[in-house]
Design a protein around this motif. Structure first.
Motif, PDB file in Angstrom:
ATOM      1  N   LEU A 238       0.818  -1.212   0.000  1.00 12.17           N
ATOM      2  CA  LEU A 238       0.000   0.000   0.000  1.00 12.17           C
ATOM      3  C   LEU A 238       0.851   1.262   0.000  1.00 12.17           C
ATOM      4  CD1 LEU A 238      -2.774  -1.039   2.557  1.00 12.17           C
ATOM      5  CD2 LEU A 238      -3.037  -0.734   0.103  1.00 12.17           C
ATOM      6  N   ASN A 239       1.989   1.226   0.720  1.00 10.75           N
ATOM      7  CA  ASN A 239       2.886   2.383   0.695  1.00 10.75           C
ATOM      8  C   ASN A 239       3.447   2.618  -0.703  1.00 10.75           C
ATOM      9  OD1 ASN A 239       2.629   3.052   3.403  1.00 10.75           O
ATOM     10  ND2 ASN A 239       4.207   1.605   4.056  1.00 10.75           N
ATOM     11  N   ALA A 240       3.824   1.501  -1.405  1.00 12.29           N
ATOM     12  CA  ALA A 240       4.315   1.647  -2.782  1.00 12.29           C
ATOM     13  C   ALA A 240       3.231   2.240  -3.677  1.00 12.29           C
ATOM     14  CB  ALA A 240       4.774   0.281  -3.302  1.00 12.29           C
ATOM     15  N   LYS A 241       1.999   1.735  -3.513  1.00 13.69           N
ATOM     16  CA  LYS A 241       0.893   2.276  -4.322  1.00 13.69           C
ATOM     17  C   LYS A 241       0.660   3.745  -4.000  1.00 13.69           C
ATOM     18  CE  LYS A 241      -1.667  -2.028  -5.037  1.00 13.69           C
ATOM     19  NZ  LYS A 241      -2.938  -2.745  -4.803  1.00 13.69           N
ATOM     20  N   ILE A 242       0.787   4.070  -2.718  1.00 17.33           N
ATOM     21  CA  ILE A 242       0.587   5.475  -2.321  1.00 17.33           C
ATOM     22  C   ILE A 242       1.655   6.370  -2.936  1.00 17.33           C
ATOM     23  CG2 ILE A 242       0.687   7.029  -0.334  1.00 17.33           C
ATOM     24  CD1 ILE A 242      -0.669   4.782   1.282  1.00 17.33           C
ATOM     25  N   SER A 243       2.925   5.883  -2.937  1.00 14.49           N
ATOM     26  CA  SER A 243       4.007   6.678  -3.545  1.00 14.49           C
ATOM     27  C   SER A 243       3.742   6.872  -5.033  1.00 14.49           C
ATOM     28  CB  SER A 243       5.348   5.973  -3.327  1.00 14.49           C
ATOM     29  OG  SER A 243       5.619   5.815  -1.943  1.00 14.49           O
ATOM     30  N   GLU A 244       3.336   5.785  -5.705  1.00 15.07           N
ATOM     31  CA  GLU A 244       3.037   5.876  -7.139  1.00 15.07           C
ATOM     32  C   GLU A 244       1.886   6.849  -7.385  1.00 15.07           C
ATOM     33  OE1 GLU A 244       1.783   2.890 -10.817  1.00 15.07           O
ATOM     34  OE2 GLU A 244       2.201   2.099  -8.808  1.00 15.07           O
ATOM     35  N   LEU A 245       0.873   6.770  -6.558  1.00 15.65           N
ATOM     36  CA  LEU A 245      -0.279   7.663  -6.725  1.00 15.65           C
ATOM     37  C   LEU A 245       0.108   9.111  -6.447  1.00 15.65           C
ATOM     38  CD1 LEU A 245      -3.085   5.524  -5.020  1.00 15.65           C
ATOM     39  CD2 LEU A 245      -2.855   6.038  -7.454  1.00 15.65           C
ATOM     40  N   VAL A 246       1.028   9.325  -5.484  1.00 14.83           N
ATOM     41  CA  VAL A 246       1.474  10.691  -5.190  1.00 14.83           C
ATOM     42  C   VAL A 246       2.239  11.268  -6.374  1.00 14.83           C
ATOM     43  CG1 VAL A 246       3.061  12.021  -3.743  1.00 14.83           C
ATOM     44  CG2 VAL A 246       1.482  10.412  -2.682  1.00 14.83           C
ATOM     45  N   ALA A 247       3.128  10.435  -6.977  1.00 13.98           N
ATOM     46  CA  ALA A 247       3.869  10.909  -8.159  1.00 13.98           C
ATOM     47  C   ALA A 247       2.915  11.232  -9.299  1.00 13.98           C
ATOM     48  CB  ALA A 247       4.883   9.844  -8.577  1.00 13.98           C
ATOM     49  N   THR A 248       1.955  10.329  -9.522  1.00 19.84           N
ATOM     50  CA  THR A 248       0.963  10.570 -10.581  1.00 19.84           C
ATOM     51  C   THR A 248       0.184  11.843 -10.303  1.00 19.84           C
ATOM     52  OG1 THR A 248       0.768   8.175 -10.880  1.00 19.84           O
ATOM     53  CG2 THR A 248      -0.953   9.546 -11.841  1.00 19.84           C
ATOM     54  N   LYS A 249      -0.176  12.032  -9.029  1.00 18.39           N
ATOM     55  CA  LYS A 249      -0.935  13.231  -8.664  1.00 18.39           C
ATOM     56  C   LYS A 249      -0.105  14.492  -8.915  1.00 18.39           C
ATOM     57  CE  LYS A 249      -3.013  15.465  -4.633  1.00 18.39           C
ATOM     58  NZ  LYS A 249      -2.126  16.626  -4.709  1.00 18.39           N
ATOM     59  N   GLU A 250       1.193  14.468  -8.571  1.00 24.74           N
ATOM     60  CA  GLU A 250       2.033  15.644  -8.816  1.00 24.74           C
ATOM     61  C   GLU A 250       2.143  15.939 -10.299  1.00 24.74           C
ATOM     62  OE1 GLU A 250       5.668  14.768  -6.900  1.00 24.74           O
ATOM     63  OE2 GLU A 250       4.916  15.156  -4.848  1.00 24.74           O
ATOM     64  N   GLU A 251       2.303  14.852 -11.102  1.00 21.20           N
ATOM     65  CA  GLU A 251       2.376  15.050 -12.561  1.00 21.20           C
ATOM     66  C   GLU A 251       1.086  15.669 -13.089  1.00 21.20           C
ATOM     67  OE1 GLU A 251       3.121  12.351 -16.607  1.00 21.20           O
ATOM     68  OE2 GLU A 251       3.188  11.448 -14.587  1.00 21.20           O
ATOM     69  N   HIS A 252      -0.019  15.132 -12.631  1.00 20.01           N
ATOM     70  CA  HIS A 252      -1.310  15.687 -13.063  1.00 20.01           C
ATOM     71  C   HIS A 252      -1.481  17.120 -12.577  1.00 20.01           C
ATOM     72  CE1 HIS A 252      -2.952  12.198 -15.049  1.00 20.01           C
ATOM     73  NE2 HIS A 252      -2.794  11.420 -13.960  1.00 20.01           N
ATOM     74  N   ASP A 253      -1.005  17.400 -11.356  1.00 17.26           N
ATOM     75  CA  ASP A 253      -1.101  18.775 -10.862  1.00 17.26           C
ATOM     76  C   ASP A 253      -0.312  19.737 -11.732  1.00 17.26           C
ATOM     77  OD1 ASP A 253      -2.735  18.058  -8.795  1.00 17.26           O
ATOM     78  OD2 ASP A 253      -1.120  17.874  -7.297  1.00 17.26           O
ATOM     79  N   THR A 254       0.899  19.294 -12.143  1.00 19.50           N
ATOM     80  CA  THR A 254       1.724  20.157 -13.010  1.00 19.50           C
ATOM     81  C   THR A 254       1.025  20.419 -14.336  1.00 19.50           C
ATOM     82  OG1 THR A 254       3.711  19.224 -11.968  1.00 19.50           O
ATOM     83  CG2 THR A 254       3.993  20.388 -14.067  1.00 19.50           C
ATOM     84  N   LYS A 255       0.503  19.324 -14.943  1.00 21.33           N
ATOM     85  CA  LYS A 255      -0.208  19.486 -16.216  1.00 21.33           C
ATOM     86  C   LYS A 255      -1.436  20.371 -16.048  1.00 21.33           C
ATOM     87  CE  LYS A 255       1.207  15.069 -18.266  1.00 21.33           C
ATOM     88  NZ  LYS A 255       0.740  13.785 -18.786  1.00 21.33           N
ATOM     89  N   TYR A 256      -2.116  20.151 -14.957  1.00 21.18           N
ATOM     90  CA  TYR A 256      -3.348  20.932 -14.730  1.00 21.18           C
ATOM     91  C   TYR A 256      -3.020  22.410 -14.551  1.00 21.18           C
ATOM     92  CZ  TYR A 256      -7.498  22.699 -12.371  1.00 21.18           C
ATOM     93  OH  TYR A 256      -8.583  23.430 -12.012  1.00 21.18           O
ATOM     94  N   HIS A 257      -1.981  22.730 -13.774  1.00 21.28           N
ATOM     95  CA  HIS A 257      -1.604  24.127 -13.585  1.00 21.28           C
ATOM     96  C   HIS A 257      -1.181  24.774 -14.897  1.00 21.28           C
ATOM     97  CE1 HIS A 257      -2.157  24.171  -9.320  1.00 21.28           C
ATOM     98  NE2 HIS A 257      -1.236  23.220  -9.079  1.00 21.28           N
ATOM     99  N   ALA A 258      -0.395  24.021 -15.737  1.00 23.83           N
ATOM    100  CA  ALA A 258       0.007  24.565 -17.039  1.00 23.83           C
ATOM    101  C   ALA A 258      -1.220  24.808 -17.914  1.00 23.83           C
ATOM    102  CB  ALA A 258       0.977  23.584 -17.724  1.00 23.83           C
ATOM    103  N   PHE A 259      -2.140  23.828 -17.908  1.00 23.18           N
ATOM    104  CA  PHE A 259      -3.358  23.965 -18.710  1.00 23.18           C
ATOM    105  C   PHE A 259      -4.178  25.164 -18.243  1.00 23.18           C
ATOM    106  CE2 PHE A 259      -7.898  22.963 -19.105  1.00 23.18           C
ATOM    107  CZ  PHE A 259      -8.004  22.901 -20.491  1.00 23.18           C
TER     108      PHE A 259
END
Length: 370
Positions: A238-259
């Motif tokens: 679950l910690n690994a999944k959480i880390s992966e989800l956090v990275a994905t969330k940061e990537e999406h946040d960056t894309k969303y802010h640029a958009f």
């Protein structure tokens, strides 16, 4: 314990609970020693039906009622009938208070009768009638405050006991209760044996319970270890999944802010273009409005001038018409005067008429033969 030859009507304990008194339909009253299991004394009246009996406070005198309407005062230890009173109706039950001052019977007709103590032959009693059927039982409370009667009519009546002055009786002394528990040595030995057996069983059960508890504790420890290892593995996953989800969330946040920034810039440019376009159109429309306003003012001035000219032309035309028709009227008037003059001077009849055109037509008529 045998003795009666017919049905036993009632059983009564003596005040000290040492003896038991029984009355029967065979006319006998027996006093039994419970500890010796034998009959101590008796009173037998053949041909009578003893219905109920009650004892005096000292236990020496018995008051019995019979089916032939009598209440009997008996000294059973000597087998002597001391007194009997005719109640004039069949009694069904009798009781005496703890102090011996109140003797009450319940009658077949539903009457509660209080007899005068000591008994007299003058039939002195007081009747109280509420029940409408046979009274089956009657008792006086230990404190002599109430008398309780039970009838076949399904009612239970509580009677308050008072003296002639209406005062309730008071107990001479308070009841004292024993604090000791009486028990035999055999009972104590049996109790000790049972206690030792129970202690031994308790020790065995405790050992068995401790053994079972240790086994269960060991099994529970193993289960806890397996569950802990399973939970640790799941936690790591679950910690690994959480880390992966956090990275994905940061990537999406960056894309969303640029958009969002691109959309904001585009929206700003679009708004500025729209504002410039509408400002241009607004200026153009304002200029058109001014031109139309000027044209309207010029048109109003032009029509006002035309109206002024038309007013002047109209007045001139009216004046010309007035002059024309006045001259016409003058001509017609002169012609009419001339015609009238000729008519006065002429011998021939003249017929004049006015035509629709406004002219006057004069017709000269000749006389016949001329």
């Amino acid at each position: 314990m045998k003795g009666h030859s017919n049905k036993i009507r009632r059983l009564r304990w003596s005040p000290d609970d040492s003896t038991l008194v029984s009355v029967g339909a065979d006319g006998a009253i027996y006093e039994w020693d419970i500890h010796a299991m034998r009959r101590e004394s008796d009173y037998v009246e053949r041909g009578s039906d003893m219905i109920d009996v009650t004892l005096s406070p000292d236990g020496k005198t018995h008051y019995a009622i019979t089916g032939n309407k009598f209440v009997k005062e008996i000294q059973i230890q000597d087998g002597i009938l001391l007194k009997e009173v005719d109640l004039e109706m069949v009694p069904k039950c009798i009781t005496m208070s703890r102090s011996g001052r109140v003797l009450v019977t319940g009658m077949e007709e539903g009457i509660v009768r209080s007899l005068r103590q000591p008994l007299t032959y003058s039939n002195e009693w007081f009747d109280f009638h509420i029940h409408y059927d046979v009274i089956n039982a009657i008792r006086i409370t230990f404190d002599e405050a109430y008398c309780i009667s039970v009838s076949e009519d399904g009612s239970i009546i509580l009677w308050k006991i008072t003296d002639a002055d209406g005062r309730s009786s008071k107990m001479e002394k308070e009841i004292q209760y024993a604090t000791e528990v009486l028990i035999t040595k055999a009972d104590l030995d049996e109790r000790d044996i049972s206690m030792r057996e129970l202690k031994q069983k308790f020790g065995e059960l405790r050992l068995e319970m401790d053994y079972q508890m240790k086994r269960k504790e060991m099994s529970y420890q193993e289960e806890i270890k397996s569950v802990n290892s399973s939970f640790n593995t799941q936690i790591e996953e679950l910690n690994a999944k959480i880390s992966e989800l956090v990275a994905t969330k940061e990537e999406h946040d960056t894309k969303y802010h640029a958009f969002v920034e691109d959309m904001a810039t585009e929206q700003k440019v679009t708004v500025e273009n729209i504002q410039a376009h509408y400002n241009t159109r607004l200026i153009s429309e304002f200029e058109k409005y001014n031109e139309l306003q000027n044209l309207l003012e010029e048109t109003i001035k032009e029509y006002e001038g035309k109206l002024t000219n038309l007013d002047g032309d109209c007045e001139q035309a009216v004046e010309e018409l007035v002059d024309y028709f006045e001259s016409k009227i003058k001509d017609k008037s002169s012609a009419l005067e001339e015609v009238n003059l000729n008519f006065r001077n002429c011998r021939y009849p003249v017929i004049s008429t006015t035509l629709e055109s406004g002219y006057v037509c004069i017709i000269w008529m000749r006389r016949s033969g001329q």
